[in-house]
Design an enzyme around this catalytic site. Structure first.
Site, PDB file in Angstrom:
ATOM      1  N   ASP A 273     -11.663  31.165  -8.713  1.00 18.22           N
ATOM      2  CA  ASP A 273     -11.435  29.674  -8.214  1.00 18.22           C
ATOM      3  C   ASP A 273     -12.758  28.718  -8.394  1.00 18.22           C
ATOM      4  OD1 ASP A 273     -10.135  27.588  -6.621  1.00 18.22           O
ATOM      5  OD2 ASP A 273     -11.759  28.062  -5.178  1.00 18.22           O
TER       6      ASP A 273
ATOM      7  N   THR B  69      -9.704  22.632 -10.007  1.00 10.83           N
ATOM      8  CA  THR B  69     -11.195  22.586  -9.571  1.00 10.83           C
ATOM      9  C   THR B  69     -11.980  23.027 -10.705  1.00 10.83           C
ATOM     10  OG1 THR B  69     -11.051  24.917  -8.622  1.00 10.83           O
ATOM     11  CG2 THR B  69     -11.119  22.896  -7.064  1.00 10.83           C
ATOM     12  N   THR B  70     -11.559  23.935 -11.644  1.00  8.93           N
ATOM     13  CA  THR B  70     -12.265  24.184 -12.619  1.00  8.93           C
ATOM     14  C   THR B  70     -12.007  23.360 -13.829  1.00  8.93           C
ATOM     15  OG1 THR B  70     -11.773  26.778 -12.285  1.00  8.93           O
ATOM     16  CG2 THR B  70     -12.882  26.141 -14.303  1.00  8.93           C
TER      17      THR B  70
ATOM     18  N   ASP C 144      -4.617  27.830  -2.728  1.00  9.58           N
ATOM     19  CA  ASP C 144      -4.504  26.823  -3.830  1.00  9.58           C
ATOM     20  C   ASP C 144      -2.757  26.376  -4.104  1.00  9.58           C
ATOM     21  OD1 ASP C 144      -7.004  26.829  -4.281  1.00  9.58           O
ATOM     22  OD2 ASP C 144      -7.105  27.509  -6.308  1.00  9.58           O
TER      23      ASP C 144
END
Lengths: 535, 543
Positions: free
Chosen positions: B63, B96-97, B394
């Site tokens: 994550d 998020t990445t 997520d």
């Protein structure tokens, strides 16, 4: 890990950057796989009936000798994060199944070892994971297709005893497997609810005592508390006892709020003394009036109370622990009473016999409560030459209890001695030929890894491991029977069905799933960031 | 003497200050450095990181936000990247990445312009424009799902959830989990869905497959006193009392001291204390409740009192679980027993204590209303469970978002390629420097599909060629052409159900642009010496 920008100036991005190191890509994977393999290799020698024990000394100098995988790993206090994962893996197997904690680690290690050569071939780690997952699916399907059912009921539990014996085979108790297996099965059956297929383990108490041999281990239909009666002149045996369980001390109650009692005259002092003495009398009277013949108290009481209890012929035990109180309450149907004034005949528990017994030549005593009105509580008293043996004996019995419980929950079994692993391996090899693409390689690797358990089993038994395993492989393929395994104890037959060596299906499936899960997780890591100098 | 120039000391000794173009380039380098660390986690074939902190606690994760947080970044410019990862996490929960990787790529693309002395503000202006165009385009082409059709709606949510789980450890079981996640989110109050009301409980041991969803509330058996085992463990249609009261025999007033003059009074004080707690217990029993739950401890006396009356009790229940129960039963948590009546007692169909692995769980199901559910997560090791929990979180966030805004776009780099094509075309219609800069932004967008295919071990140049060709030749037909992970090639990812809520992409593009612009607009950093360094200097000075 010092970094420079394009003009050659160093910059610090993360805190304590100079004290951290980083491994990436294949370097990281190799480091992880090696760590896992080291742990697995360490455990290999503990597999099987001739597996060896390990002595672990913790920082306080406490010595543990065991061959229970979960216990070894837990007490090793490993620090490497990957090794820690394996510790949790065997813990997971222990929590869920209670048996097979060593094999699961060895198998996970083998899966990773096999993946090493696949990685060198240039196969993407996530492809390997996918292949392993598929292989695990096939293996589990195969397990279900080859499993057998064993039948038992309350009267005929011989098949359960055989299963418990397999579990005990590798343990220190193996001299007395017959007796201990029987005890374990009886204990489980005593508390089991066969209709709901549920076993409440907290109703089985394992009590250890040094002295005697493991062979003298016994099953007591009731509860043992390692205490004695509060006064040596109290009767040692009470038949048809009515038990009062108290959680209040035998002394005048004190308010919890801070207080101060002003005594300013002799009269007041005498008054106080009188009140206190009356209180003691009232307490014992109340107990006596309720019809109780034995008193168990969670707290202590002083000599005054003790004397009164003796006078009233009320044998009493003080400082009984909370968990014991609870077990006794359940077993005898008693209610736990917090105040003397609430004591009524209805709240007393009933037991056929309460005895104070002494052990061996020592003056150690214990109280045995037998023939309780609600018999669903049993105690296994484990005896042994020294503390280490007793502790290991307890762990072994715990394993056997777990196996029995699992069989009650699900009576499907597979054959042990490496038979299922070999059978699955053969099946996977066959299946791999029908699968397209790179996954074929990982499925074959999985099948190879499965053999690690029988190989370790054979080499621990002093056989030529590869020869023995390939012989069985051949035999299984020829006769198409899944129950040929390694003849560890040289009984002259490799037919595990005849040798009565089997594992629970649930336990095996769990092993496969957990080991695959772990291998996948470790394969997926390609970057390690850690403080320098550690590990 | 006229040549004498005094040195002017403006800042504290030890202050680090650097400025100008060189500094800006250095900042870009630092950002690119951290992005390089993160970028291998992108996409379904992305890898995990194992991060051990100085206290020896290790985490395995994929994550982006978690990695960024655990890295403990101190570099001021890189800090902005950490912040956008966090904001993406709290806003959308997923992607998020991507947001960090994209921001890094914008910076990388702008590096050559900075070297050629383009003013940073010009870059910023162009990027903002490009960002605005992208957002408009996403809104234009996003596919709206049919909310009316229950079945279609459900399957759309499931697809979004499983796309979010693609890159995670639990990808192998994404079907089962996406089902659970959608059910869990849909169990919430549709008007004010609060994601906190979905509990995730981790139980070690057991296989992933054994995870399940409880349509209600479940929590681990709390610490109990003797007598607890005598209480019944299964109730049908129980009445539940939710309390925030300490049920223990104790000193009611701390620091108080009672002065007793007459020994006879002594007993009365003791009695009074007992009465206080008995009164509370009686009131609870009178209300008809047969399950008593409290946030505060329930002592041994109370436990035995309840056991005597066949009532189940649990003390020290976690606040979040109490809140869930309170919401789902529609009853308030009571903090006093005064006036406690049967109206304040909640109801459900079934309460049972069940063994899960080595833990015992109290499970409450069959509530009249919906509003909360709990996912029981099983798995081999603690770190495995922790990572699964993050992945589920997520997915829950994505579904939650998708429910509020039902537009979706195709993932797998398809939307990024489409935006890139759109910007390239737009750039051709304008004059001046901006043309180049917008094209650079368009190029930066390509990092997402490129990184996805690189992580999967594909020939990324080849795949990028195919994607570009497809998008430019037939922009209408190939609008959703993205990376095909299964067969190493390209495909219509909309058709292969790699769906993402458009909101996620909108947020990603604006957050990344903001962060890049922020880094670009900085031309000087003044760093005060840390307290430790300061001490060192003054010590040295004294010598």
């Amino acid at each position: 890990m010092l970094r420079y920008d394009s003009s050659g100036k160093p910059f610090i991005i993360i805190r304590d950057q100079d004290q951290k190191e980083r491994l990436t890509g294949s370097e990281a994977r190799k480091a992880n796989i090696l760590a896992a393999m080291t742990v697995a290799n360490l455990m290999k020698t503990s597999i099987g009936p001739l597996g060896m024990d390990k002595i672990l000394v913790d920082q306080d100098g406490e010595v543990t000798a065991t061959n229970d995988g979960a216990t070894i790993l837990k007490n090793m206090q490993v620090e490497n994060p990957i090794a820690k994962l394996l510790v949790e893996l065997s813990q997971g197997q222990d929590d869920e199944i209670g048996d097979g904690t060593t094999s699961v680690v060895v198998f996970a290690g083998a899966l990773l070892e096999e993946s090493l050569s696949l990685l060198e071939k240039g196969i993407h780690p996530s492809k390997i994971s996918e292949g392993y997952e598929k292989a695990c699916d096939i293996a589990v399907q195969h397990l279900i297709s080859i499993c057998d059912k064993i039948e038992f009921d309350k009267e005929d539990c011989s098949s359960l005893i055989k299963a418990a014996k397999t579990s005990l085979g590798s343990k220190i108790v193996n001299q007395y497997t017959d007796k201990i297996a029987k005890i374990s099965v009886e204990a489980v059956l005593a508390v089991a609810d066969l209709e709901r297929k549920d076993v409440r383990f907290d109703l089985i108490k394992l009590e250890g005592k040094t002295g005697g041999t493991l062979g003298q281990t016994e099953l007591i239909d009731g509860i043992i508390i390692p205490k004695n009666f509060s006064h040596p002149q109290m009767p040692k045996q009470i038949k048809n006892a009515k038990i009062a369980i108290l959680t209040c001390p035998f002394e005048p109650p004190k308010p919890k709020t801070g207080h101060k009692l002003d005594i300013d005259s002799v009269k007041k002092y005498k008054e106080l003394l009188e009140i206190e003495q009356n209180y003691f009398k009232k307490m014992t009277d109340l107990v006596k009036k309720s019809g109780a013949t034995v008193v168990l108290c969670q707290w202590g009481f002083d000599d005054e109370a003790n004397h009164l209890l003796l006078q009233k012929e009320l044998p009493a035990v003080r400082w009984v622990s909370g968990t014991d109180i609870e077990l006794i309450a359940i077993a005898t149907g008693a209610r736990i009473v917090p105040r003397f004034s609430e004591l009524t005949p209805k709240k007393l528990g009933k037991a056929g016999m309460v005895t104070e017994k002494s052990l061996g030549t020592t003056d150690e005593k214990m109280i045995v409560i037998e023939k309780c009105s609600n018999t669903k509580t049993v105690t296994i008293l484990v005896k042994g030459g020294n503390k280490m043996v007793v502790e290991e004996g307890k762990r072994s019995i715990h394993d056997a209890l777990c196996v029995t419980r699992n069989l009650i929950k699900d009576n499907r079994i597979v054959y042990g001695g490496g038979a299922v692993e070999i059978s699955c391996s053969v099946a996977l090899n066959k299946a791999s030929k029908e699968i397209k693409g790179i996954e074929q390689y990982s499925i074959r690797a999985f099948s190879q890894a499965l053999l690690s358990v029988p190989i370790a089993l054979a080499s621990n038994s002093g056989l030529n491991s590869l020869e023995a395993v390939s012989e069985i492989q051949l035999k299984q393929m020829k006769e198409e029977k899944p129950f040929f395994g390694i003849d560890c104890l040289s009984k002259g037959t490799s037919n595990m069905k005849e040798q009565n060596v089997f594992d629970t299906l649930r336990g095996k499936i769990q092993q496969f799933l957990l080991a695959t899960q772990m291998a996948k997780m470790i394969l997926k890591i390609d970057d390690i960031i850690r403080p320098t100098g550690q590990y | 003497m006229s040549h004498f120039t005094p040195t002017i000391v403006l800042l504290k000794e030890g202050t680090d200050s650097s400025q100008g173009k060189g500094h800006l380039l250095s900042n870009i380098d630092a950002c690119v450095e951290i992005v390089n660390t993160l970028k291998t986690t992108l996409g379904p074939r992305g890898m995990d990181k194992l991060i051990t902190n100085d206290r020896g606690k290790s985490t395995v994760t994929n994550d982006g936000a978690t990695v960024m947080r655990l890295l403990d970044v101190v570099h001021p410019a890189v800090q902005t990247l950490v912040d956008i990862a966090m904001s993406q996490d709290s806003e959308v929960g997923d992607g998020t990445t991507s947001v960090v990787v994209f921001a890094g790529e914008i910076l990388e693309q702008s590096r050559s312009f900075i070297k050629e002395n383009v003013h940073p503000q010009t870059l910023i202006k162009a990027f903002r424009k490009a960002c605005f165009k992208c957002r408009e385009r996403i809104k234009e082409i996003a596919v709206k799902s049919n909310v009316e059709d229950e079945k279609q709606w459900n399957s759309m949510l499931k697809k979004c959830a499983s796309t979010a789980m693609n890159s995670k450890l639990i990808a192998g079981h994404k079907d089962a989990f996406s089902d659970m996640v959608v059910q869990a989110v849909r169990s919430l109050d549709p008007e004010f869905p609060e994601v906190d009301l979905i509990g995730i409980k981790k139980v070690g041991g057991g296989a992933m497959e054994e995870s399940f969803l409880v349509n209600g509330v479940a929590f681990k058996k709390t610490f109990s006193y003797a007598g607890f085992e005598q209480q019944p463990k299964k109730f049908t249609t129980p009445k539940i009392a939710l309390l925030n009261i300490e049920l223990e025999l104790k000193n009611e007033k701390e620091n108080a001291e009672i002065r007793i003059k007459d020994p006879k009074e002594y007993q009365k004080i003791v009695e009074a204390e007992w009465e206080l707690i008995y009164e509370k217990l009686e009131k609870i029993v009178e209300s008809g409740a047969n399950i008593v739950l409290s946030r505060l401890p329930i002592g041994d006396l109370a436990t035995q009192y309840f056991a005597d009356r066949d009532i189940f009790c649990a003390g020290r229940v976690e606040e979040s679980d109490m809140k869930r129960l309170s919401v789902i039963t529609g009853k308030q948590i009571q903090s006093t027993t005064n006036g406690f009546t049967s109206e304040m007692v909640g109801e459900c169909e079934l309460m049972e204590e069940k063994q899960i692995g080595s833990e015992r769980y109290n499970i409450f199901t069959g509530f009249e209303k919906q509003g909360s559910s709990t996912i029981i997560l099983r798995g081999g090791a603690e770190q495995f469970l922790a990572e699964s929990e993050r992945s589920l979180h997520d997915a829950i966030m994505v579904v939650h978002r998708a429910m509020l805004n039902s537009n979706v776009v195709a993932g797998g780099g398809a939307i990024e390629m489409e935006l890139s094509r759109y910007l390239h075309e737009y750039a051709k219609t304008i004059y001046g420097k901006e043309q180049m800069l917008i094209s650079a932004f368009a190029k930066a967008l390509e990092i997402i599909p490129r990184q996805i295919s690189q992580n999967a071990g594909f020939d990324s140049v080849d795949i990028m060629n195919k994607l570009r060709k497809g998008h430019f030749e037939k922009p209408k037909e190939n609008i959703w052409m993205g990376v095909d992970i299964e067969n190493e090639g390209v495909c219509n990812t909309m058709k292969s159900f790699v769906w993402e809520p458009s909101l996620m992409k909108l947020n990603m593009i604006s957050a990344a642009t903001d962060a890049a612009c922020l880094v670009l607009s900085v031309d000087e950093t003044v760093k005060s010496p840390s307290l430790q360094d300061n001490n060192k200097i003054s010590m040295e000075g004294r010598k």
